[in-house]
Design a protein around this motif. Structure first.
Motif, PDB file in Angstrom:
ATOM      1  N   VAL A  14       0.853  -1.186   0.000  1.00  6.90           N
ATOM      2  CA  VAL A  14       0.000   0.000   0.000  1.00  6.90           C
ATOM      3  C   VAL A  14       0.891   1.237   0.000  1.00  6.90           C
ATOM      4  CG1 VAL A  14      -1.674   1.342   1.329  1.00  6.90           C
ATOM      5  CG2 VAL A  14      -1.899  -1.152   1.198  1.00  6.90           C
ATOM      6  N   VAL A  15       0.745   2.107  -1.020  1.00  2.00           N
ATOM      7  CA  VAL A  15       1.547   3.326  -1.097  1.00  2.00           C
ATOM      8  C   VAL A  15       0.610   4.532  -1.013  1.00  2.00           C
ATOM      9  CG1 VAL A  15       3.279   4.585  -2.423  1.00  2.00           C
ATOM     10  CG2 VAL A  15       3.090   2.109  -2.671  1.00  2.00           C
ATOM     11  N   ASP A  16       0.702   5.268   0.109  1.00  2.00           N
ATOM     12  CA  ASP A  16      -0.178   6.429   0.280  1.00  2.00           C
ATOM     13  C   ASP A  16       0.497   7.401   1.224  1.00  2.00           C
ATOM     14  OD1 ASP A  16      -2.327   8.233   0.840  1.00  2.00           O
ATOM     15  OD2 ASP A  16      -3.716   6.655   0.211  1.00  2.00           O
ATOM     16  N   ASP A  17       0.462   8.692   0.884  1.00  2.00           N
ATOM     17  CA  ASP A  17       1.153   9.648   1.753  1.00  2.00           C
ATOM     18  C   ASP A  17       0.315  10.027   2.979  1.00  2.00           C
ATOM     19  OD1 ASP A  17       0.210  12.843   0.507  1.00  2.00           O
ATOM     20  OD2 ASP A  17      -0.550  10.909  -0.206  1.00  2.00           O
ATOM     21  N   GLU A  18      -0.985   9.691   2.978  1.00  2.00           N
ATOM     22  CA  GLU A  18      -1.812  10.043   4.144  1.00  2.00           C
ATOM     23  C   GLU A  18      -1.825   8.896   5.147  1.00  2.00           C
ATOM     24  OE1 GLU A  18      -5.742  11.680   3.109  1.00  2.00           O
ATOM     25  OE2 GLU A  18      -4.988  11.705   1.052  1.00  2.00           O
ATOM     26  N   GLU A  19      -1.416   9.210   6.377  1.00  2.00           N
ATOM     27  CA  GLU A  19      -1.319   8.180   7.404  1.00  2.00           C
ATOM     28  C   GLU A  19      -2.661   7.514   7.658  1.00  2.00           C
ATOM     29  OE1 GLU A  19       0.555   7.496  11.863  1.00  2.00           O
ATOM     30  OE2 GLU A  19       0.403   9.523  11.050  1.00  2.00           O
ATOM     31  N   ILE A  20      -3.721   8.329   7.671  1.00  2.00           N
ATOM     32  CA  ILE A  20      -5.049   7.777   7.976  1.00  2.00           C
ATOM     33  C   ILE A  20      -5.468   6.744   6.932  1.00  2.00           C
ATOM     34  CG2 ILE A  20      -6.207   9.766   6.898  1.00  2.00           C
ATOM     35  CD1 ILE A  20      -7.820   8.346   9.906  1.00  2.00           C
ATOM     36  N   MET A  21      -5.171   7.042   5.656  1.00  2.00           N
ATOM     37  CA  MET A  21      -5.525   6.110   4.581  1.00  2.00           C
ATOM     38  C   MET A  21      -4.740   4.806   4.718  1.00  2.00           C
ATOM     39  SD  MET A  21      -7.793   7.162   2.420  1.00  2.00           S
ATOM     40  CE  MET A  21      -7.399   6.263   0.923  1.00  2.00           C
ATOM     41  N   ARG A  22      -3.454   4.940   5.056  1.00  2.00           N
ATOM     42  CA  ARG A  22      -2.642   3.728   5.235  1.00  2.00           C
ATOM     43  C   ARG A  22      -3.233   2.851   6.332  1.00  2.00           C
ATOM     44  NH1 ARG A  22       1.691   7.479   4.862  1.00  2.00           N
ATOM     45  NH2 ARG A  22       2.267   7.241   7.050  1.00  2.00           N
ATOM     46  N   GLU A  23      -3.647   3.510   7.429  1.00  2.00           N
ATOM     47  CA  GLU A  23      -4.192   2.741   8.558  1.00  2.00           C
ATOM     48  C   GLU A  23      -5.492   2.042   8.175  1.00  2.00           C
ATOM     49  OE1 GLU A  23      -4.480   5.291  11.966  1.00  2.00           O
ATOM     50  OE2 GLU A  23      -2.304   5.450  12.157  1.00  2.00           O
ATOM     51  N   ILE A  24      -6.372   2.779   7.498  1.00  2.00           N
ATOM     52  CA  ILE A  24      -7.664   2.190   7.095  1.00  2.00           C
ATOM     53  C   ILE A  24      -7.428   0.961   6.227  1.00  2.00           C
ATOM     54  CG2 ILE A  24      -9.729   2.554   5.656  1.00  2.00           C
ATOM     55  CD1 ILE A  24      -9.630   5.520   6.524  1.00  2.00           C
ATOM     56  N   LEU A  25      -6.566   1.142   5.213  1.00  2.00           N
ATOM     57  CA  LEU A  25      -6.326   0.036   4.278  1.00  2.00           C
ATOM     58  C   LEU A  25      -5.628  -1.134   4.973  1.00  2.00           C
ATOM     59  CD1 LEU A  25      -5.393   2.081   1.097  1.00  2.00           C
ATOM     60  CD2 LEU A  25      -7.327   0.523   1.306  1.00  2.00           C
ATOM     61  N   GLU A  26      -4.687  -0.815   5.862  1.00  2.00           N
ATOM     62  CA  GLU A  26      -3.975  -1.896   6.556  1.00  2.00           C
ATOM     63  C   GLU A  26      -4.952  -2.734   7.382  1.00  2.00           C
ATOM     64  OE1 GLU A  26      -0.197  -2.773   9.493  1.00  2.00           O
ATOM     65  OE2 GLU A  26      -1.146  -0.805   9.572  1.00  2.00           O
ATOM     66  N   THR A  27      -5.795  -2.050   8.151  1.00  2.00           N
ATOM     67  CA  THR A  27      -6.749  -2.759   9.006  1.00  2.00           C
ATOM     68  C   THR A  27      -7.670  -3.628   8.153  1.00  2.00           C
ATOM     69  OG1 THR A  27      -6.726  -0.740  10.318  1.00  2.00           O
ATOM     70  CG2 THR A  27      -8.381  -2.392  10.898  1.00  2.00           C
ATOM     71  N   LEU A  28      -8.210  -2.997   7.095  1.00  2.00           N
ATOM     72  CA  LEU A  28      -9.160  -3.694   6.231  1.00  2.00           C
ATOM     73  C   LEU A  28      -8.541  -4.948   5.605  1.00  2.00           C
ATOM     74  CD1 LEU A  28     -11.830  -3.734   4.569  1.00  2.00           C
ATOM     75  CD2 LEU A  28     -10.689  -2.262   2.914  1.00  2.00           C
ATOM     76  N   LEU A  29      -7.339  -4.796   5.047  1.00  2.00           N
ATOM     77  CA  LEU A  29      -6.724  -5.908   4.319  1.00  2.00           C
ATOM     78  C   LEU A  29      -6.206  -6.992   5.260  1.00  2.00           C
ATOM     79  CD1 LEU A  29      -4.839  -3.896   1.551  1.00  2.00           C
ATOM     80  CD2 LEU A  29      -7.090  -4.963   1.438  1.00  2.00           C
TER      81      LEU A  29
END
Length: 492
Positions: A14-29
């Motif tokens: 997952v490549v994203d500069d927004e920390e919140i987006m990284r967290e959402i995607l990490e949790t989901l996946l």
């Protein structure tokens, strides 16, 4: 990194500069059992990919520094088969389409629904698996057979089409099949469906050309009870039937502006409303459209929506007309002879060389469909096994038989003068033959002065080189004109 079962479903970058987006995607996946690695910039993502093999990547389009498209390009260099899903803000659909063209697998628009991410990712990983299997399969396929879901061809033009089908089939991208009538666009659509993860589900064809707008809409989207006079019962549409499958729009250039707008919505939002209904229904359909119109021109003339055109034109498969791939005529003719031979209970037909010659010289304005009709007619009318010139219809036989052959220039080059001389010479010989050796008549046929023709005959020493034996068959002008061998030439 991964919670629960470590990466049983595969690993995702997952490549994203927004920390919140990284967290959402990490949790989901992670919850779904993927092994997840996070990167806060394109550079970091590319570095990770160098040391670690990922099954898929999810990249944000808008990032400072190295943007999403650049990151996509770098990742593709490392592993061309890795499916990459782009995340884009709603406003930048143009960029998303650019990303699809540079090889992204799919894109998701923010704000996204969790399910959407999971579905797209599942498709992406499925594609990865298919591509691996396909590489092995493709090597077998191309070496042993010229057929492909009913499409037949050995020419290089058709090999390009097959390659494109194999590449494009596994993704969910929309595909536009273009080409003249009768080239086999529906067969290509079926081949795309058969080579995709959706092969087990429905392939639904919509003949957009010959349905009135209101009917087309109720056919596509269904209607609620009382939506129009005669709508006694609610009815599901073709979009419902094609859910998880493929829907094929034949002659997409003919649909009305209102329907174009609705279709655009299905493609963008993947949802639609029934005719006369209020609630929206979500579908997962892959759209393949075909047209023999020049949609680009229609957009310019204001007859086709530009936004819909771009949505349809993500991947374009162009089917060349038969006259541009004449080397496929013998294979096609044989195929149709076998097909109709079996259908009529009289197998084993073969074409005589002369009949095939006629067919090679004809330009087939109706393309493969016309060739198929000619072969069917020949089988039905035939009395024996051999299909001779008498069974080829008049219009194919009387096609203008004169055409200059295509010259294939050898790698070492060729003398322009010699070629022109050779063509002039053959043309004069053939014309003299047609004119029964009468120079004056030949000159009229060639629209030149008899004296000019006479000079050329002398210069090329035509008619004096008498050959022993039959007429020389090797001199051909690309049509069936035989060269004259020592024809009598009379001065009238």
């Amino acid at each position: 990194m991964g919670h629960g079962a470590m990466g049983r479903n595969g690993s995702v970058l997952v490549v994203d500069d927004e920390e919140i987006m990284r967290e959402i995607l990490e949790t989901l996946l992670a919850r779904e059992g993927y092994e997840v690695r996070l990167a806060s910039s394109g550079d970091e993502g590319v570095e990770l990919a160098k040391s670690h093999a990922f099954d898929a990547a999810i990249i944000d389009v808008m990032m400072p520094g190295m943007n999403g498209l650049e990151t996509l390009a770098e990742l593709k260099k490392l592993d061309d088969d890795m499916p990459v899903v782009m995340v884009t803000a709603f406003a930048s659909v143009e960029t998303a389409i650019a990303a699809m063209k540079s090889g992204a697998f799919d894109y998701i628009t923010k704000p996204f629904k969790n399910d959407e991410v999971l579905v797209v990712l599942r498709n992406a990983l499925e594609r990865r698996r298919l591509v691996a299997e396909n590489t092995a399969l493709r090597q077998n396929l191309q070496s042993q057979t010229a057929r492909f879901a009913g499409i037949i061809g050995r020419s290089s033009r058709m090999k390009q089409v097959f390659n494109l089908i194999i590449q494009a089939a596994p993704s969910r991208s929309t595909i536009l099949v273009t080409g003249e009538s009768g080239t086999g666009k529906e067969l290509v659509a079926r081949a795309i469906h058969m080579n995709s993860p959706r092969a087990e589900r429905a392939f639904v064809t919509v003949n957009s050309g010959n349905l009135p707008p209101d009917l087309l809409e109720s056919t596509l989207f269904g209607h609620v009870k009382g939506a129009f006079t005669g709508a006694v019962n609610p009815k599901k549409g073709l979009c419902d039937m094609a859910d998880k499958g493929t829907i094929f729009f034949d002659e997409i250039g003919n649909i009305s502006p209102e329907t174009q707008a609705k279709l655009l919505r299905v493609m963008q939002e993947r949802e639609f409303m029934r005719l006369g209904g209020v609630e929206t229904i979500r579908v997962d359909v892959r759209i393949v459209a075909a047209t023999n119109c020049d949609l680009r021109q229609m957009v310019e003339d204001g007859r086709f929506r530009e936004d819909l055109y771009y949505r349809l034109h993500v991947i374009n498969v162009y089917l060349p007309p038969l006259r541009e791939r004449k080397e496929d005529i013998p294979v096609l003719a044989q195929h149709f002879l076998e097909k109709y031979g079996v259908e009529n209970g009289r197998p084993g037909h073969e074409l005589t060389p002369d009949a095939l010659d006629l067919m090679m010289d004809y330009d087939w304005p109706g393309n493969v469909r016309e060739l198929e009709n000619v072969m069917e007619r020949a089988v039905v009318l035939s009395t024996g096994q051999r299909i001779g010139t008498d069974l080829i219809p008049e219009h194919v036989r009387s096609a203008p038989q004169f055409h200059i052959p295509r010259f294939v220039v050898p790698p070492e080059g060729i003398s322009f003068k010699d070629v022109i001389t050779d063509v002039e010479k053959r043309l004069i010989e053939s014309t003299l033959e047609a004119a029964g050796g009468v120079q004056k008549k030949a000159a009229e046929l060639l629209r030149i002065k008899p004296t000019t023709l006479n000079e050329m005959i002398k210069r090329y020493d035509i008619g004096r080189r008498r050959r022993k034996g039959g007429p020389e068959d090797d001199v051909r002008t690309g049509s069936r004109a035989r060269a004259v061998s020592g024809a009598e030439i009379s001065h009238e």
